[in-house]
Write a protein that holds these residues in place. Structure first.
Motif, PDB file in Angstrom:
ATOM      1  N   MET A   1       0.941 -12.943   6.915  1.00  0.00           N
ATOM      2  CA  MET A   1       1.687 -14.188   7.005  1.00  0.00           C
ATOM      3  C   MET A   1       2.175 -14.388   8.436  1.00  0.00           C
ATOM      4  O   MET A   1       2.730 -13.484   9.048  1.00  0.00           O
ATOM      5  N   THR A   2       1.975 -15.554   8.961  1.00  0.00           N
ATOM      6  CA  THR A   2       2.419 -15.889  10.313  1.00  0.00           C
ATOM      7  C   THR A   2       3.939 -16.048  10.312  1.00  0.00           C
ATOM      8  O   THR A   2       4.525 -16.576   9.369  1.00  0.00           O
ATOM      9  N   ARG A   3       4.551 -15.606  11.405  1.00  0.00           N
ATOM     10  CA  ARG A   3       6.003 -15.693  11.561  1.00  0.00           C
ATOM     11  C   ARG A   3       6.296 -16.241  12.954  1.00  0.00           C
ATOM     12  O   ARG A   3       5.582 -15.949  13.916  1.00  0.00           O
ATOM     13  N   TRP A   4       7.339 -17.047  13.051  1.00  0.00           N
ATOM     14  CA  TRP A   4       7.768 -17.603  14.320  1.00  0.00           C
ATOM     15  C   TRP A   4       9.227 -17.234  14.531  1.00  0.00           C
ATOM     16  O   TRP A   4      10.038 -17.327  13.617  1.00  0.00           O
ATOM     17  N   PHE A   5       9.552 -16.824  15.742  1.00  0.00           N
ATOM     18  CA  PHE A   5      10.950 -16.520  16.058  1.00  0.00           C
ATOM     19  C   PHE A   5      11.149 -16.606  17.563  1.00  0.00           C
ATOM     20  O   PHE A   5      10.202 -16.673  18.332  1.00  0.00           O
ATOM     21  N   ARG A   6      12.425 -16.613  17.947  1.00  0.00           N
ATOM     22  CA  ARG A   6      12.758 -16.579  19.360  1.00  0.00           C
ATOM     23  C   ARG A   6      13.796 -15.491  19.580  1.00  0.00           C
ATOM     24  O   ARG A   6      14.509 -15.085  18.656  1.00  0.00           O
ATOM     25  N   SER A   7      13.868 -15.048  20.820  1.00  0.00           N
ATOM     26  CA  SER A   7      14.777 -13.978  21.173  1.00  0.00           C
ATOM     27  C   SER A   7      15.239 -14.194  22.608  1.00  0.00           C
ATOM     28  O   SER A   7      14.425 -14.496  23.481  1.00  0.00           O
ATOM     29  N   TYR A   8      16.530 -14.053  22.842  1.00  0.00           N
ATOM     30  CA  TYR A   8      17.074 -14.237  24.180  1.00  0.00           C
ATOM     31  C   TYR A   8      17.315 -12.887  24.824  1.00  0.00           C
ATOM     32  O   TYR A   8      17.959 -12.018  24.237  1.00  0.00           O
ATOM     33  N   TRP A   9      16.812 -12.708  26.034  1.00  0.00           N
ATOM     34  CA  TRP A   9      17.025 -11.481  26.794  1.00  0.00           C
ATOM     35  C   TRP A   9      17.915 -11.833  27.974  1.00  0.00           C
ATOM     36  O   TRP A   9      17.465 -12.393  28.980  1.00  0.00           O
TER      37      TRP A   9
END
Length: 111
Positions: A1-9
């Motif tokens: 299953m495809t997943r989308w997310f974001r993350s701040y560094w």
């Protein structure tokens, strides 16, 4: 299953947007830098591999950057925030257009 997310560094003042496949491999990646979230990368692993095979990888990376080369479960994603496909796609389209415009400007100015 495809997943989308974001993350701040915070240490890089960068938002990383990811599309990952069921095995955790990054299929598309966007990087937005600084307070104005300037696109620095909008890379596709499929395109990257095609460019590598065609011998045009340096050109591809100069235009679009690269994706992470290990599955996401092997690194710290800095408090990932889930996204919908639509949210990811909106960021992807904008970042790709910016990367392409920057590449056109470089070629026009001989850089």
């Amino acid at each position: 299953m495809t997943r989308w997310f974001r993350s701040y560094w915070a240490e890089e003042d960068t938002w990383f947007y990811f599309e990952v496949d069921a095995d955790g491999w990054v299929t598309r990646q966007v990087e937005l830098h600084g307070p104005f979230e300037k696109p620095g990368a909008a890379a596709s692993s499929t395109e990257w591999e095609a460019a590598r095979q065609a011998g045009t990888l340096a050109d591809y990376e100069a235009t679009f950057g690269a994706t992470a080369e290990v599955p996401v479960h092997e690194w710290d994603a800095h408090e990932p925030q889930d996204l919908t496909a639509k949210e990811f796609e909106a960021v992807w389209i904008t970042a790709r257009a910016t990367c392409q415009a920057r590449a056109r400007a470089r070629s026009t100015h001989g850089a």
